[in-house]
Design a protein around this motif. Structure first.
Motif, PDB file in Angstrom:
ATOM      1  N   UNK A 144     -22.100   3.795 -26.531  1.00 51.60           N
ATOM      2  CA  UNK A 144     -21.204   4.318 -25.509  1.00 51.60           C
ATOM      3  C   UNK A 144     -19.877   4.787 -26.100  1.00 51.60           C
ATOM      4  N   UNK A 145     -19.394   4.116 -27.142  1.00 50.32           N
ATOM      5  CA  UNK A 145     -18.165   4.563 -27.803  1.00 50.32           C
ATOM      6  C   UNK A 145     -18.407   5.919 -28.466  1.00 50.32           C
ATOM      7  N   UNK A 146     -19.575   6.084 -29.065  1.00 54.96           N
ATOM      8  CA  UNK A 146     -19.908   7.378 -29.661  1.00 54.96           C
ATOM      9  C   UNK A 146     -19.974   8.466 -28.591  1.00 54.96           C
ATOM     10  N   UNK A 147     -20.517   8.136 -27.444  1.00 49.63           N
ATOM     11  CA  UNK A 147     -20.537   9.106 -26.345  1.00 49.63           C
ATOM     12  C   UNK A 147     -19.118   9.455 -25.907  1.00 49.63           C
ATOM     13  N   UNK A 148     -18.233   8.444 -25.898  1.00 45.46           N
ATOM     14  CA  UNK A 148     -16.852   8.688 -25.496  1.00 45.46           C
ATOM     15  C   UNK A 148     -16.135   9.587 -26.499  1.00 45.46           C
ATOM     16  N   UNK A 149     -16.469   9.439 -27.770  1.00 46.84           N
ATOM     17  CA  UNK A 149     -15.900  10.329 -28.785  1.00 46.84           C
ATOM     18  C   UNK A 149     -16.244  11.775 -28.452  1.00 46.84           C
ATOM     19  N   UNK A 150     -17.497  12.012 -28.074  1.00 49.12           N
ATOM     20  CA  UNK A 150     -17.911  13.371 -27.712  1.00 49.12           C
ATOM     21  C   UNK A 150     -17.167  13.860 -26.472  1.00 49.12           C
ATOM     22  N   UNK A 151     -16.947  12.973 -25.506  1.00 48.83           N
ATOM     23  CA  UNK A 151     -16.209  13.370 -24.299  1.00 48.83           C
ATOM     24  C   UNK A 151     -14.786  13.776 -24.632  1.00 48.83           C
ATOM     25  N   UNK A 152     -14.155  13.031 -25.535  1.00 44.51           N
ATOM     26  CA  UNK A 152     -12.782  13.355 -25.922  1.00 44.51           C
ATOM     27  C   UNK A 152     -12.735  14.714 -26.610  1.00 44.51           C
ATOM     28  N   UNK A 172     -13.090  17.365 -23.956  1.00 43.63           N
ATOM     29  CA  UNK A 172     -11.838  17.513 -23.223  1.00 43.63           C
ATOM     30  C   UNK A 172     -10.828  18.312 -24.045  1.00 43.63           C
ATOM     31  N   UNK A 173     -10.790  18.048 -25.336  1.00 42.25           N
ATOM     32  CA  UNK A 173      -9.885  18.789 -26.213  1.00 42.25           C
ATOM     33  C   UNK A 173     -10.208  20.277 -26.207  1.00 42.25           C
ATOM     34  N   UNK A 174     -11.500  20.610 -26.277  1.00 45.97           N
ATOM     35  CA  UNK A 174     -11.899  22.011 -26.271  1.00 45.97           C
ATOM     36  C   UNK A 174     -11.566  22.680 -24.931  1.00 45.97           C
ATOM     37  N   UNK A 175     -11.688  21.938 -23.841  1.00 43.66           N
ATOM     38  CA  UNK A 175     -11.348  22.488 -22.526  1.00 43.66           C
ATOM     39  C   UNK A 175      -9.857  22.831 -22.463  1.00 43.66           C
ATOM     40  N   UNK A 176      -9.027  21.948 -23.021  1.00 45.85           N
ATOM     41  CA  UNK A 176      -7.580  22.205 -23.039  1.00 45.85           C
ATOM     42  C   UNK A 176      -7.235  23.367 -23.969  1.00 45.85           C
ATOM     43  N   UNK A 202      -4.600  19.225 -25.760  1.00 41.76           N
ATOM     44  CA  UNK A 202      -5.775  19.357 -26.622  1.00 41.76           C
ATOM     45  C   UNK A 202      -5.619  18.481 -27.864  1.00 41.76           C
ATOM     46  N   UNK A 203      -4.435  18.496 -28.454  1.00 39.71           N
ATOM     47  CA  UNK A 203      -4.177  17.668 -29.637  1.00 39.71           C
ATOM     48  C   UNK A 203      -4.291  16.185 -29.291  1.00 39.71           C
ATOM     49  N   UNK A 204      -3.795  15.811 -28.117  1.00 43.21           N
ATOM     50  CA  UNK A 204      -3.850  14.412 -27.694  1.00 43.21           C
ATOM     51  C   UNK A 204      -5.291  13.935 -27.544  1.00 43.21           C
ATOM     52  N   UNK A 205      -6.142  14.766 -26.938  1.00 42.71           N
ATOM     53  CA  UNK A 205      -7.547  14.392 -26.769  1.00 42.71           C
ATOM     54  C   UNK A 205      -8.260  14.315 -28.116  1.00 42.71           C
ATOM     55  N   UNK A 206      -7.936  15.226 -29.017  1.00 40.82           N
ATOM     56  CA  UNK A 206      -8.528  15.185 -30.360  1.00 40.82           C
ATOM     57  C   UNK A 206      -8.116  13.898 -31.078  1.00 40.82           C
ATOM     58  N   UNK A 207      -6.834  13.522 -30.920  1.00 37.49           N
ATOM     59  CA  UNK A 207      -6.358  12.279 -31.534  1.00 37.49           C
ATOM     60  C   UNK A 207      -7.088  11.071 -30.956  1.00 37.49           C
ATOM     61  N   UNK A 208      -7.405  11.116 -29.680  1.00 33.29           N
ATOM     62  CA  UNK A 208      -8.173  10.025 -29.063  1.00 33.29           C
ATOM     63  C   UNK A 208      -9.536   9.879 -29.728  1.00 33.29           C
ATOM     64  N   UNK A 251      -6.401  17.778 -13.992  1.00 32.81           N
ATOM     65  CA  UNK A 251      -6.364  16.468 -13.344  1.00 32.81           C
ATOM     66  C   UNK A 251      -7.778  15.931 -13.132  1.00 32.81           C
ATOM     67  N   UNK A 252      -8.694  16.810 -12.746  1.00 31.56           N
ATOM     68  CA  UNK A 252     -10.089  16.399 -12.579  1.00 31.56           C
ATOM     69  C   UNK A 252     -10.691  15.974 -13.924  1.00 31.56           C
ATOM     70  N   UNK A 253     -10.365  16.716 -14.968  1.00 34.47           N
ATOM     71  CA  UNK A 253     -10.855  16.394 -16.309  1.00 34.47           C
ATOM     72  C   UNK A 253     -10.386  15.012 -16.741  1.00 34.47           C
ATOM     73  N   UNK A 254      -9.105  14.726 -16.543  1.00 34.86           N
ATOM     74  CA  UNK A 254      -8.568  13.413 -16.910  1.00 34.86           C
ATOM     75  C   UNK A 254      -9.205  12.304 -16.080  1.00 34.86           C
ATOM     76  N   UNK A 255      -9.465  12.601 -14.810  1.00 30.56           N
ATOM     77  CA  UNK A 255     -10.115  11.610 -13.953  1.00 30.56           C
ATOM     78  C   UNK A 255     -11.516  11.282 -14.441  1.00 30.56           C
ATOM     79  N   UNK A 256     -12.254  12.290 -14.874  1.00 27.14           N
ATOM     80  CA  UNK A 256     -13.608  12.063 -15.394  1.00 27.14           C
ATOM     81  C   UNK A 256     -13.582  11.234 -16.673  1.00 27.14           C
ATOM     82  N   UNK A 257     -12.608  11.506 -17.529  1.00 26.68           N
ATOM     83  CA  UNK A 257     -12.478  10.728 -18.767  1.00 26.68           C
ATOM     84  C   UNK A 257     -12.147   9.274 -18.444  1.00 26.68           C
ATOM     85  N   UNK A 258     -11.283   9.062 -17.460  1.00 26.67           N
ATOM     86  CA  UNK A 258     -10.913   7.701 -17.055  1.00 26.67           C
ATOM     87  C   UNK A 258     -12.130   6.939 -16.544  1.00 26.67           C
TER      88      UNK A 258
END
Length: 239
Positions: free
Chosen positions: A50-58, A61-65, A90-96, A139-146
């Motif tokens: 699941x952490x690996x999946x979250x890496x892909x989500x981040x 999200x970075x690419x969307x930004x 975008x940089x923040x999501x990549x850093x995540x 805002x929707x993107x951040x909500x999905x990540x949360x």
């Protein structure tokens, strides 16, 4: 005299040592690790997966930004304040994503499948009607990540062995323990990631409301004025 004998003895010993080393041809160094060297690796497979999946989500999200920033940078749109805000996001999501990779490495997950860890796909959306729509999408993107991070936390509080992905983690086929609680991962995601997510959501919601009021009062000019305030830093971030 005794001191001289000691020096000679040490010299002879060193010569003997280096003579032994140079006699080995070719020089090589090898280490044999026992099976016990990986006993400290205790992340269970469902959590690793699941952490690996979250890496892909981040990364997604970075690419969307990046797409948002690129759109508002166009000469036909020319909203440098929006562009800067989205490129910073975008940089923040990549850093995540990088932080999560570092976390897995810290926990002993060597990421042998690093080539398949991240798949960079083009964003689904490349244009936005206006700044309001872009902020709503952000805002929707951040909500999905949360929501996704919360799912990881729930799973890793007490992961189940049934239905887990095989071969994930440091050891292929390693089984999760019943009622296992990964306290450190849960605390890390809760205290660091969720904190940032809620701040980001509140910040975007505030910006969306402010932009809406400016458009209501000034019409299309409101977005132009809001963009200028974004670029100059006059729209403070929440917190």
């Amino acid at each position: 005299m005794a001191s001289g004998m000691k020096v000679v003895s040490v010299g002879v010993a060193l010569l003997g040592f280096f003579g032994f080393v140079t006699s080995q041809s070719p020089l090589s160094c090898s280490a044999v690790f026992s099976d016990g060297s990986t006993q400290w690796v205790d992340m269970v497979e469902p959590c690793v997966f699941m952490v690996k999946e979250q890496i892909q989500r981040e990364v997604n999200a970075s690419m969307a930004y990046v797409a948002m920033g690129a759109y508002f940078s166009r000469d036909t749109v020319n909203r440098p304040g929006f562009a800067k805000m989205f490129f910073d996001s975008a940089k923040e999501e990549r850093d995540h994503a990088i932080k999560l990779i570092d976390y897995l490495l810290m926990r002993g997950e060597t990421l042998e499948d690093i080539k398949s860890l991240i798949v960079v796909s083009p964003p689904k959306k490349l244009e936005w009607r206006d700044g309001v729509k872009a902020l709503k999408d952000a805002l929707e993107l951040e909500g999905n990540v949360t929501v996704a991070i919360t799912s990881v936390i729930k799973e890793c509080e007490s992961p189940k062995t049934k239905g887990q992905k095989p071969g994930i983690g440091n050891k292929p086929g390693r089984k999760a323990k019943e009622s296992f609680n990964d306290y450190h991962l849960v605390d890390y995601l809760t205290g660091v990631y969720l904190e940032e997510q809620y701040h980001s959501q509140r910040d975007l919601a505030g910006k969306l409301y402010t932009l809406g009021k400016m458009i209501e009062n000034h019409g299309p000019l409101g977005e132009f004025l809001f963009d200028k305030k974004l670029l100059s830093g006059e729209v403070p971030a929440f917190g």
